[in-house]
Design a protein around this motif. Structure first.
Motif, PDB file in Angstrom:
ATOM      1  N   GLY A   1     119.730 -18.172 109.533  1.00  0.00           N
ATOM      2  CA  GLY A   1     121.347 -18.503 109.972  1.00  0.00           C
ATOM      3  C   GLY A   1     122.798 -18.661 109.298  1.00  0.00           C
ATOM      4  O   GLY A   1     123.773 -17.347 110.316  1.00  0.00           O
ATOM      5  N   LEU A   2     122.960 -18.908 108.317  1.00  0.00           N
ATOM      6  CA  LEU A   2     123.298 -18.506 107.455  1.00  0.00           C
ATOM      7  C   LEU A   2     124.540 -17.416 107.971  1.00  0.00           C
ATOM      8  O   LEU A   2     125.667 -16.890 107.607  1.00  0.00           O
ATOM      9  CB  LEU A   2     123.564 -19.143 105.531  1.00  0.00           C
ATOM     10  CG  LEU A   2     125.083 -18.309 104.835  1.00  0.00           C
ATOM     11  CD1 LEU A   2     125.689 -19.055 105.613  1.00  0.00           C
ATOM     12  CD2 LEU A   2     124.047 -18.859 103.372  1.00  0.00           C
TER      13      LEU A   2
ATOM     14  N   GLY B   1     121.878 -23.849 114.681  1.00  0.00           N
ATOM     15  CA  GLY B   1     121.043 -23.816 115.571  1.00  0.00           C
ATOM     16  C   GLY B   1     121.201 -21.994 116.242  1.00  0.00           C
ATOM     17  O   GLY B   1     122.517 -22.381 116.794  1.00  0.00           O
TER      18      GLY B   1
ATOM     19  N   THR C   1     118.800 -19.843 117.472  1.00  0.00           N
ATOM     20  CA  THR C   1     117.424 -19.444 119.063  1.00  0.00           C
ATOM     21  C   THR C   1     117.704 -20.010 120.342  1.00  0.00           C
ATOM     22  O   THR C   1     117.293 -19.134 121.091  1.00  0.00           O
ATOM     23  CB  THR C   1     116.299 -19.679 117.881  1.00  0.00           C
ATOM     24  OG1 THR C   1     116.192 -21.128 118.092  1.00  0.00           O
ATOM     25  CG2 THR C   1     115.772 -18.519 116.652  1.00  0.00           C
TER      26      THR C   1
HETATM   27  P1  ADP Z   1     117.859 -21.282 110.503  1.00  0.00           P
HETATM   28  O1  ADP Z   1     119.105 -20.975 109.833  1.00  0.00           O
HETATM   29  O2  ADP Z   1     117.979 -23.104 109.742  1.00  0.00           O
HETATM   30  O3  ADP Z   1     116.482 -21.363 110.115  1.00  0.00           O
HETATM   31  P2  ADP Z   1     118.858 -21.158 112.136  1.00  0.00           P
HETATM   32  O4  ADP Z   1     118.635 -21.502 114.360  1.00  0.00           O
HETATM   33  O5  ADP Z   1     120.242 -20.880 112.167  1.00  0.00           O
HETATM   34  O6  ADP Z   1     117.838 -21.254 111.814  1.00  0.00           O
HETATM   35  O7  ADP Z   1     118.745 -19.050 112.532  1.00  0.00           O
HETATM   36  C1  ADP Z   1     117.855 -19.162 111.515  1.00  0.00           C
HETATM   37  C2  ADP Z   1     118.014 -17.130 112.971  1.00  0.00           C
HETATM   38  O8  ADP Z   1     116.925 -16.548 111.624  1.00  0.00           O
HETATM   39  C3  ADP Z   1     117.403 -16.606 113.781  1.00  0.00           C
HETATM   40  O9  ADP Z   1     118.569 -15.326 113.861  1.00  0.00           O
HETATM   41  C4  ADP Z   1     116.327 -16.202 113.955  1.00  0.00           C
HETATM   42  O10 ADP Z   1     116.392 -15.446 115.271  1.00  0.00           O
HETATM   43  C5  ADP Z   1     115.594 -15.716 112.660  1.00  0.00           C
HETATM   44  N1  ADP Z   1     114.661 -15.595 111.648  1.00  0.00           N
HETATM   45  C6  ADP Z   1     114.127 -16.945 111.962  1.00  0.00           C
HETATM   46  N2  ADP Z   1     112.440 -16.670 111.526  1.00  0.00           N
HETATM   47  C7  ADP Z   1     112.412 -15.681 111.910  1.00  0.00           C
HETATM   48  C8  ADP Z   1     111.132 -14.495 111.859  1.00  0.00           C
HETATM   49  N3  ADP Z   1     110.101 -14.629 111.169  1.00  0.00           N
HETATM   50  N4  ADP Z   1     110.972 -13.155 112.643  1.00  0.00           N
HETATM   51  C9  ADP Z   1     112.969 -12.791 112.475  1.00  0.00           C
HETATM   52  N5  ADP Z   1     113.664 -13.690 112.194  1.00  0.00           N
HETATM   53  C10 ADP Z   1     113.541 -14.696 112.524  1.00  0.00           C
END
Ligand code: ADP
Length: 477
Positions: free
Chosen positions: A18-19, A380, A382
């Motif tokens: 997410g960063l 978060g 998603t």
């Molecule tokens: P974190 O930063 O803790 O991983 P967040 O919900 O803040 O959690 O952000 C996660 C981001 O990464 C979102 O944009 C999500 O759609 C993306 N993401 C996480 N896992 C995948 C994956 N396996 N494939 C595509 N996008 C992913």
């Protein structure tokens, strides 16, 4: 006002979480608010290749070797790059090698990032000098420390996107990173005998923000703070810790114009969503059935995300005729657990291990519920995408999840504020109860659509966050 973001990822150039999404959207929203925002990043190959016509601003011999400062543009935003191929010219993850081992020279790779962040406030680019240097997560944590060593030529903001990652290095590296030895102190960046880049950011920044108001409160509690609670409580009492909720980049995540999904749809034309569900069931090899509620997960597979609880609660979904489509990568035990479930129930469970940006859009558009059962969740994203796509989030009451999703309780339904399902405790029973509530709502299609529209109506645009950051910068100056 001139603001420099110092960070290690930026969507879509380079992303591990997410960063990157935040740095891909916030500077643009800030420019729209009249702030001259620029971004400083290491010249990792994916970033260097994406920035147009980088020009050399200056070069220096530093404690971490020779470096050139480049300047170019991406998506209308000015980008400074630290070009030091011996440190950054490595493909793949910016943090570790292909075997998941952190690079042994990370201490220098990210010290240099912080050092350049601070030098920018001392005129490293003679034509542009930031009033505020805004550092993100431990990778940029030394920026406020170097600013302190230089007599605080600019204000600094340090944003915590995730306190679990700390940037710890052996104490003897104090000789390598060009900071005064006196900084290695409990009143400084020392943390239980080691150097903590995270603590440097927390201790020396003019102000700390967390990416949601609830997370800003939670990180003063020992259960969430990884030993930083004392310092964070002190900073909170000084009025130097607050929460600013992330937003959603509506150029990327909007079901009415998302080119990555099968059929576009909107709050008033929800029929298109049914088509996305059909396609998702086909592509995941699930039974094609519009009546079976389809749950999804798009996530890193780490203990933080609470997906071990989902494995325990999965029979509840399957026995009631639901389906699960999961996209994720990480922890080997979790990967194996979900793959085993898919092998056992191929018509009800589909699992894709890996990282696929486009497919993540199709999952979120096609599913009915997005599960985020995190143990902790700074903001978060998603669940925010789920809200926008009418895919009701089912989340644990923590961090940004607590700030953004409202349970479909009878009270909330009657007040017209229900947007999903929220469970209180980090255990499988609590999760299962929320899953049962989701099935009850699913059995009342008109009510489900009402909650969907409620969810899709919520505004998480970046302008709100951009204004809050602007107010904070103005207050600091
Ligand atoms: P974190 O930063 O803790 O991983 P967040 O919900 O803040 O959690 O952000 C996660 C981001 O990464 C979102 O944009 C999500 O759609 C993306 N993401 C996480 N896992 C995948 C994956 N396996 N494939 C595509 N996008 C992913």
């Amino acid at each position: 006002m001139q603001v420099l973001h110092v960070c290690s990822e930026m969507y879509p150039l380079l992303k591990t979480g997410g960063l990157a999404d935040v740095l891909g959207a916030l500077p643009t929203a800030q420019v729209a608010e009249g702030i001259d925002a620029r971004v400083l990043l290491p010249a990792f190959p994916d970033i260097l290749n994406g920035v147009s016509e980088p020009q050399v601003v200056t070069q220096r011999d530093t404690f971490a070797g020779h470096m050139r400062l480049l300047y170019g543009r991406f998506n209308g935003i000015g980008i400074y790059l630290i070009d030091a191929p011996h440190l950054y010219s490595r493909p793949g993850s910016p943090y570790h090698d292909a075997n998941q081992y952190a690079y042994s020279d990370n201490v220098l790779r990210f010290a240099l990032l912080g050092w350049v962040g601070a030098e920018m406030a001392c005129g490293m680019d003679p034509y542009w000098r930031p009033d505020v240097v805004h550092a993100h997560d431990w990778h940029a944590g030394l920026t406020p420390a170097y600013l302190e060593a230089r007599g605080r030529p600019a204000k600094s903001v340090f944003t915590v996107h995730n306190l679990a990652y700390q940037g710890l290095f052996y104490a003897h590296h104090m000789h390598d990173i060009d900071l005064p030895a006196s900084f290695f102190s409990i009143n400084g960046l020392e943390f239980y005998g080691q150097i903590s880049y995270l603590k440097a950011g927390l201790y020396y920044a003019s102000h700390i923000t967390a990416v949601s108001p609830t997370y800003a409160r939670e990180i003063t509690d020992p259960n969430f703070a990884y030993g930083m609670e004392g310092l964070l409580r002190q900073r909170q009492e000084e009025g130097r810790l607050s929460g600013i909720l992330n937003g959603v980049d509506e150029n990327i995540w909007d079901p009415s114009k998302d080119e990555l999904i099968h059929t576009c749809y909107s709050r008033d034309k929800l029929a298109g969503k049914v088509e996305n569900k059909h396609q998702l069931q086909v592509s995941m090899g699930l039974t094609v059935n519009p009546k079976a509620p389809l749950f999804t997960v798009v996530s890193r597979l780490t203990p933080q995300k609470g997906l071990d609880l989902l494995l325990e609660a999965l029979p509840e979904i399957l026995e009631k005729g639901g389906q699960l489509a999961l996209l994720g990568a990480g922890d080997a035990v979790l990967q194996e657990g979900f793959l085993a479930a898919a092998a056992q129930y191929p018509q009800q469970v589909g699992v894709q291990i890996g990282y696929h940006e486009a497919f993540s859009h199709r999952l979120i558009a096609g599913a009915d519920v997005i599960l985020v059962p995190s143990r902790f969740e700074p903001c978060g994203l998603t669940q925010l995408y789920g809200l926008k796509y009418g895919t009701l989030p089912l989340v644990r009451h923590t961090g940004g999840l607590a700030d953004t999703v409202f349970d479909s309780s009878l009270e909330n339904l009657s007040e017209g504020i229900a947007t999903g399902f929220v469970f209180p405790d980090s255990d499988a029973h609590s999760l299962m109860c929320a899953i049962r509530r989701a099935f009850v709502l699913w059995s009342r299609p008109a009510l489900w659509r009402y909650v969907q529209r409620q969810a899709m109506n919520m505004d998480f645009s970046w302008h709100v966050a951009a204004r809050s950051y602007r107010d904070l910068y103005q207050h600091l100056m």
